[in-house]
Design an enzyme around this catalytic site. Structure first.
Site, mmCIF file in Angstrom:
data_model
loop_
_atom_site.group_PDB
_atom_site.id
_atom_site.type_symbol
_atom_site.label_atom_id
_atom_site.label_comp_id
_atom_site.label_asym_id
_atom_site.label_seq_id
_atom_site.Cartn_x
_atom_site.Cartn_y
_atom_site.Cartn_z
ATOM 1 N N GLU A 153 -4.705 7.342 4.766
ATOM 2 C CA GLU A 153 -5.084 7.180 3.100
ATOM 3 C C GLU A 153 -5.688 6.331 3.173
ATOM 4 O O GLU A 153 -6.807 6.936 1.943
ATOM 5 C CB GLU A 153 -3.597 6.129 2.585
ATOM 6 N N THR A 206 -7.459 11.303 -6.099
ATOM 7 C CA THR A 206 -6.713 9.964 -6.366
ATOM 8 C C THR A 206 -7.883 8.815 -6.395
ATOM 9 O O THR A 206 -6.993 7.860 -6.755
ATOM 10 C CB THR A 206 -5.744 10.244 -4.798
HETATM 11 N N1 HSE Z 1 0.573 5.642 -5.359
HETATM 12 C C1 HSE Z 1 -0.433 6.370 -4.971
HETATM 13 C C2 HSE Z 1 -1.066 6.974 -6.638
HETATM 14 C C3 HSE Z 1 0.118 8.242 -4.706
HETATM 15 O O1 HSE Z 1 -0.353 6.781 -7.674
HETATM 16 O O2 HSE Z 1 -2.330 6.017 -6.221
HETATM 17 C C4 HSE Z 1 -0.939 9.319 -4.560
HETATM 18 O O3 HSE Z 1 -0.054 9.968 -4.253
#
Ligand code: HSE
Length: 332
Positions: A153, A206
């Site tokens: 990630e 993201t």
């Molecule tokens: N918690 C993370 C965000 C998840 O909201 O950036 C990304 O899929």
């Protein structure tokens, strides 16, 4: 020379230098996930039945990892094993178990859109880690894979959050109670909770969706938020769908990220009018999701929201499922 499964199960220094049948392979599916679950930024997530990604991993005779094929990515993901989150995570795992001598070839089959807010990179990474763990006959607790998946990630979006990888790995509903030290709690959920997901085909990476959120928050907003998180977790334990629904409100992240999603508030209004329990952004978006009490309501929501997006000339995909308690599975 190829390794055999039996070779793989031995510590590196015991593995025979050559010989064996070779050609062992495994085919693994890992599910998409909905992270944040509206009020739980970076701490809550759950897995769904579909979509999900698939990894086929083959044992080769030459130490090191190769990626021979990636499908479903429109050429966006690197075949270079030093740059791909799946191979890098698997490499870290192999180092940790002292098996960097193993040769592996990976095929990655993307079955969901990239940058969709459905944990696309997490599903791929978890499928890869689950594949190598199974090939090695490593029957230790899957929680041991979590730090390697989080590394993936970090590589994919600059931050090693666990709210996609943890539910992809364990299935079900997961709370990241703490990151340092890592403390992950599996939560129960009502069995009749359905999830309707719509992915509007606009790209929201993201990394960028994380950059736009506020770094400092007001105490009054924090109070609202932690009341809602506690309410959602209580609702899950109590199987109280009304409490779950009224707790799924986000005053911190959604007001900013909703700007990246076409007609977000209109889609919420439509979903709630059609009988949704709750509605919000899936992960960092642009996918949105609604909880419902039954499949028919979930399907009518996806149908109406997709029609609405078509009217805006935006393509979309949709998925309907209950919460996936199984996590990754071996397909062959
Ligand atoms: N918690 C993370 C965000 C998840 O909201 O950036 C990304 O899929």
């Amino acid at each position: 020379m190829e390794n055999t499964i039996d070779d793989l199960k031995k510590p590196a220094h015991l593995a025979p230098p050559s010989g064996g049948r070779g050609g062992e392979s495994i085919h693994v599916f890992a599910p998409a996930t909905v992270a944040n679950v509206v009020c739980g930024f970076d701490v809550l997530g759950f897995a769904v039945d579909e979509p999900g990604d698939e990894v086929i991993m083959r044992v080769t005779g030459k130490p090191g990892i190769t990626i021979s094929k990636i499908t479903g990515d429109d050429g966006r993901l690197p075949l270079d094993p030093a740059k791909n989150t799946v191979s890098v995570s698997v490499q870290h795992y192999l180092q940790s178990v002292g098996r960097s001598d193993i040769g592996l070839d990976i095929e990655l089959h993307k079955k969901m859109p990239i940058g969709s807010g459905l944990g696309s990179s997490s599903a791929s990474t978890v499928a890869g880690l689950f594949a190598i763990k199974t090939l090695l006959g490593d029957d230790s607790d899957p929680i041991k894979l979590l730090p390697f998946a989080m590394k993936g990630e970090e590589m994919a979006c600059g931050h090693g959050h666990a709210d996609n990888v943890a539910p992809a790995l364990f299935g079900g509903f997961v709370l990241i109670r703490s990151y340092e030290p890592l403390d992950v709690v599996r939560l129960p959920h009502p069995k009749n909770l359905w999830c309707a997901i719509v992915f509007p085909d606009v790209d929201v990476p993201t990394r960028e969706a994380r950059q736009i959120i506020r770094k400092n928050i007001q105490m009054k907003d924090a109070v609202t938020q932690w009341g809602n998180i506690a309410g959602l977790v209580s609702g899950l334990f109590m199987q109280d769908i009304d409490l779950i629904g009224r707790s799924m409100k986000d005053v911190l992240v959604e007001p900013v990220r909703s700007m990246l999603i076409p007609d977000f508030y209109k889609m919420r209004e439509m979903a709630m009018e059609l009988g949704a329990v709750s509605f919000g952004i899936s992960g960092s978006g642009p996918s949105v999701f609604a909880f419902t009490r039954d499949e028919a309501t979930a399907r009518s929501i996806t149908q109406k929201l997709q029609q609405h997006l078509t009217g805006l000339k935006i393509g979309s995909n949709s998925y309907v499922s209950t919460i996936n308690d199984a996590g990754p599975k071996v397909l062959g």
